[in-house]
Enzyme design. Structure first.
Site, PDB file in Angstrom:
ATOM      1  N   ARG A  67       6.860  10.032  -3.447  1.00  0.00           N
ATOM      2  CA  ARG A  67       6.020   9.236  -2.561  1.00  0.00           C
ATOM      3  C   ARG A  67       5.402   8.099  -3.347  1.00  0.00           C
ATOM      4  O   ARG A  67       4.907   8.288  -4.462  1.00  0.00           O
ATOM      5  CB  ARG A  67       4.909  10.068  -1.918  1.00  0.00           C
ATOM      6  CG  ARG A  67       3.951   9.186  -1.113  1.00  0.00           C
ATOM      7  CD  ARG A  67       3.137   9.926  -0.097  1.00  0.00           C
ATOM      8  NE  ARG A  67       2.198   9.028   0.567  1.00  0.00           N
ATOM      9  CZ  ARG A  67       2.505   8.179   1.564  1.00  0.00           C
ATOM     10  NH1 ARG A  67       3.752   8.111   2.003  1.00  0.00           N
ATOM     11  NH2 ARG A  67       1.601   7.413   2.109  1.00  0.00           N
ATOM     12  N   LEU A  68       5.429   6.892  -2.783  1.00  0.00           N
ATOM     13  CA  LEU A  68       4.677   5.768  -3.308  1.00  0.00           C
ATOM     14  C   LEU A  68       3.380   5.715  -2.512  1.00  0.00           C
ATOM     15  O   LEU A  68       3.384   5.336  -1.341  1.00  0.00           O
ATOM     16  CB  LEU A  68       5.445   4.456  -3.154  1.00  0.00           C
ATOM     17  CG  LEU A  68       6.915   4.419  -3.573  1.00  0.00           C
ATOM     18  CD1 LEU A  68       7.450   2.992  -3.463  1.00  0.00           C
ATOM     19  CD2 LEU A  68       7.106   4.955  -4.974  1.00  0.00           C
ATOM     20  N   HIS A  69       2.280   6.115  -3.133  1.00  0.00           N
ATOM     21  CA  HIS A  69       1.005   6.185  -2.409  1.00  0.00           C
ATOM     22  C   HIS A  69       0.082   5.091  -2.915  1.00  0.00           C
ATOM     23  O   HIS A  69      -0.294   5.076  -4.088  1.00  0.00           O
ATOM     24  CB  HIS A  69       0.350   7.553  -2.604  1.00  0.00           C
ATOM     25  CG  HIS A  69      -0.884   7.741  -1.767  1.00  0.00           C
ATOM     26  ND1 HIS A  69      -0.831   8.259  -0.473  1.00  0.00           N
ATOM     27  CD2 HIS A  69      -2.190   7.459  -2.003  1.00  0.00           C
ATOM     28  CE1 HIS A  69      -2.057   8.294   0.034  1.00  0.00           C
ATOM     29  NE2 HIS A  69      -2.895   7.808  -0.885  1.00  0.00           N
ATOM     30  N   CYS A  72      -6.382   4.181  -1.986  1.00  0.00           N
ATOM     31  CA  CYS A  72      -7.277   3.929  -0.848  1.00  0.00           C
ATOM     32  C   CYS A  72      -8.594   4.634  -1.135  1.00  0.00           C
ATOM     33  O   CYS A  72      -8.738   5.830  -0.866  1.00  0.00           O
ATOM     34  CB  CYS A  72      -6.652   4.450   0.450  1.00  0.00           C
ATOM     35  SG  CYS A  72      -7.717   4.224   1.906  1.00  0.00           S
ATOM     36  N   CYS A  83      -8.231   5.442   8.582  1.00  0.00           N
ATOM     37  CA  CYS A  83      -6.826   5.388   8.180  1.00  0.00           C
ATOM     38  C   CYS A  83      -6.317   6.823   8.055  1.00  0.00           C
ATOM     39  O   CYS A  83      -7.053   7.772   8.295  1.00  0.00           O
ATOM     40  CB  CYS A  83      -6.660   4.630   6.859  1.00  0.00           C
ATOM     41  SG  CYS A  83      -7.432   5.441   5.448  1.00  0.00           S
ATOM     42  N   CYS A  85      -4.735   7.764   5.092  1.00  0.00           N
ATOM     43  CA  CYS A  85      -4.343   7.830   3.678  1.00  0.00           C
ATOM     44  C   CYS A  85      -4.725   9.155   3.016  1.00  0.00           C
ATOM     45  O   CYS A  85      -3.933   9.748   2.272  1.00  0.00           O
ATOM     46  CB  CYS A  85      -4.962   6.666   2.917  1.00  0.00           C
ATOM     47  SG  CYS A  85      -4.484   5.047   3.561  1.00  0.00           S
ATOM     48  N   GLU A 109      -5.016  -1.278  -3.440  1.00  0.00           N
ATOM     49  CA  GLU A 109      -6.009  -1.078  -2.390  1.00  0.00           C
ATOM     50  C   GLU A 109      -5.817  -2.091  -1.260  1.00  0.00           C
ATOM     51  O   GLU A 109      -5.585  -3.274  -1.490  1.00  0.00           O
ATOM     52  CB  GLU A 109      -7.408  -1.242  -2.989  1.00  0.00           C
ATOM     53  CG  GLU A 109      -8.539  -0.971  -2.027  1.00  0.00           C
ATOM     54  CD  GLU A 109      -8.795   0.510  -1.814  1.00  0.00           C
ATOM     55  OE1 GLU A 109      -8.908   0.902  -0.634  1.00  0.00           O
ATOM     56  OE2 GLU A 109      -8.898   1.255  -2.807  1.00  0.00           O
ATOM     57  N   ASP A 143       0.828  -7.685   4.227  1.00  0.00           N
ATOM     58  CA  ASP A 143       1.102  -6.627   3.250  1.00  0.00           C
ATOM     59  C   ASP A 143       1.500  -7.310   1.954  1.00  0.00           C
ATOM     60  O   ASP A 143       2.554  -7.953   1.875  1.00  0.00           O
ATOM     61  CB  ASP A 143       2.221  -5.708   3.756  1.00  0.00           C
ATOM     62  CG  ASP A 143       2.389  -4.451   2.914  1.00  0.00           C
ATOM     63  OD1 ASP A 143       2.008  -4.478   1.727  1.00  0.00           O
ATOM     64  OD2 ASP A 143       2.894  -3.449   3.443  1.00  0.00           O
ATOM     65  N   ARG A 145       2.014  -5.869  -1.020  1.00  0.00           N
ATOM     66  CA  ARG A 145       2.481  -4.912  -2.024  1.00  0.00           C
ATOM     67  C   ARG A 145       3.885  -5.249  -2.514  1.00  0.00           C
ATOM     68  O   ARG A 145       4.771  -5.574  -1.739  1.00  0.00           O
ATOM     69  CB  ARG A 145       2.454  -3.498  -1.451  1.00  0.00           C
ATOM     70  CG  ARG A 145       1.061  -2.962  -1.246  1.00  0.00           C
ATOM     71  CD  ARG A 145       1.059  -1.617  -0.562  1.00  0.00           C
ATOM     72  NE  ARG A 145       1.539  -1.702   0.816  1.00  0.00           N
ATOM     73  CZ  ARG A 145       1.594  -0.668   1.642  1.00  0.00           C
ATOM     74  NH1 ARG A 145       1.188   0.523   1.232  1.00  0.00           N
ATOM     75  NH2 ARG A 145       2.023  -0.815   2.881  1.00  0.00           N
ATOM     76  N   LYS A 171       9.141   0.123   1.962  1.00  0.00           N
ATOM     77  CA  LYS A 171       9.153   0.783   0.655  1.00  0.00           C
ATOM     78  C   LYS A 171      10.584   1.129   0.243  1.00  0.00           C
ATOM     79  O   LYS A 171      10.986   0.879  -0.902  1.00  0.00           O
ATOM     80  CB  LYS A 171       8.296   2.051   0.688  1.00  0.00           C
ATOM     81  CG  LYS A 171       6.812   1.802   0.811  1.00  0.00           C
ATOM     82  CD  LYS A 171       6.037   3.113   0.797  1.00  0.00           C
ATOM     83  CE  LYS A 171       4.541   2.871   0.899  1.00  0.00           C
ATOM     84  NZ  LYS A 171       3.755   4.129   0.904  1.00  0.00           N
TER      85      LYS A 171
END
EC number: 3.5.4.25
Length: 222
Positions: A67-69, A72, A83, A85, A109, A143, A145, A171
């Site tokens: 998982r890419l987390h 938050c 959310c 998260c 974040e 976004d 990221r 992702k």
């Protein structure tokens, strides 16, 4: 599509290396416990202090679950109901520990815009804007990221093929563009509340997250 994405880094020719590994027992508020190894890195493309959380012991020949987390603070630490998260982080640790794999805890974040900007966006959401329109109103991308550092971390850990625990198709697309083979994208649970249902609906409608809209239909917005 609201806002714009920043230009993606074309590649990551400079390899990252593992810096240190340390055992950290994890304990969550509901009593769940897991043993983890936290890995830090040298040479990450964005210069951030991302951390890999290595969990479980995959059976030989098993594709690791990853998982890419994105960090938050409000959800992971304070339990914000705006959310999903925090519940996603808790779920991911258990599912990865059971199968064997890695959670990459990424310092991104607010989908990459930072904590203060995220809170400013919350204020605009209270005025009726969705999460993406609020970013755009602040002159920010929907976004921001970039997962180049995540691909570097996976490569440094010797992971070139994985199953990705995520509802977010971007992702998987970015990892594939960066040379990581995503065999399957495994959806997370649906952690809907009256306080986050507008946020979850926006993720489905604007960025094609694989969340069943039908499960969100019966919730009133808080």
């Amino acid at each position: 599509m609201y806002g714009t994405r920043r230009t993606r880094m074309p590649d990551f020719t400079a390899a990252a290396t593992q810096r240190a590994r340390v055992r950290v027992p994890l304990r969550f508020q509901d009593g769940y416990r897991a043993d983890a190894e936290l890995v830090t890195f040298h040479g990450l493309a964005d210069g951030q202090e991302h951390v890999a959380v290595v969990l479980g012991d995959p059976a030989p020949g098993t594709t690791p679950l990853v998982r890419l987390h994105s960090e938050c603070l409000t959800g992971d630490v304070f339990g914000s109901a705006r959310c999903d998260c925090g519940p996603q982080l808790r779920e991911a640790v258990e599912r990865i520990a059971e199968r064997g794999g890695v959670l990459l805890y990424l310092r991104q974040e607010g989908r990459g815009i930072g904590l203060y900007n995220k809170l400013d966006a919350y204020a605009l959401q209270d005025q009726g804007l969705d999460t993406y329109a609020a970013n755009a109103a602040l002159g920010l991308p929907e976004d921001d990221r970039d997962y180049t550092a995540a691909a570097q971390m996976l490569t440094a850990l010797g992971i070139g093929e994985l199953d990705l625990l995520s509802n977010n198709p971007d992702k998987a697309d970015q990892l594939r563009d960066l040379g990581i083979e995503v065999r399957d994208r495994v959806p997370t649970g649906v952690f809907a509340t009256p306080d986050n249902v507008r946020y979850l609906r926006a993720k489905v409608l604007q960025t094609q997250h694989t969340l069943p809209l039908g499960d969100l239909a019966g919730l009133n917005v808080g």
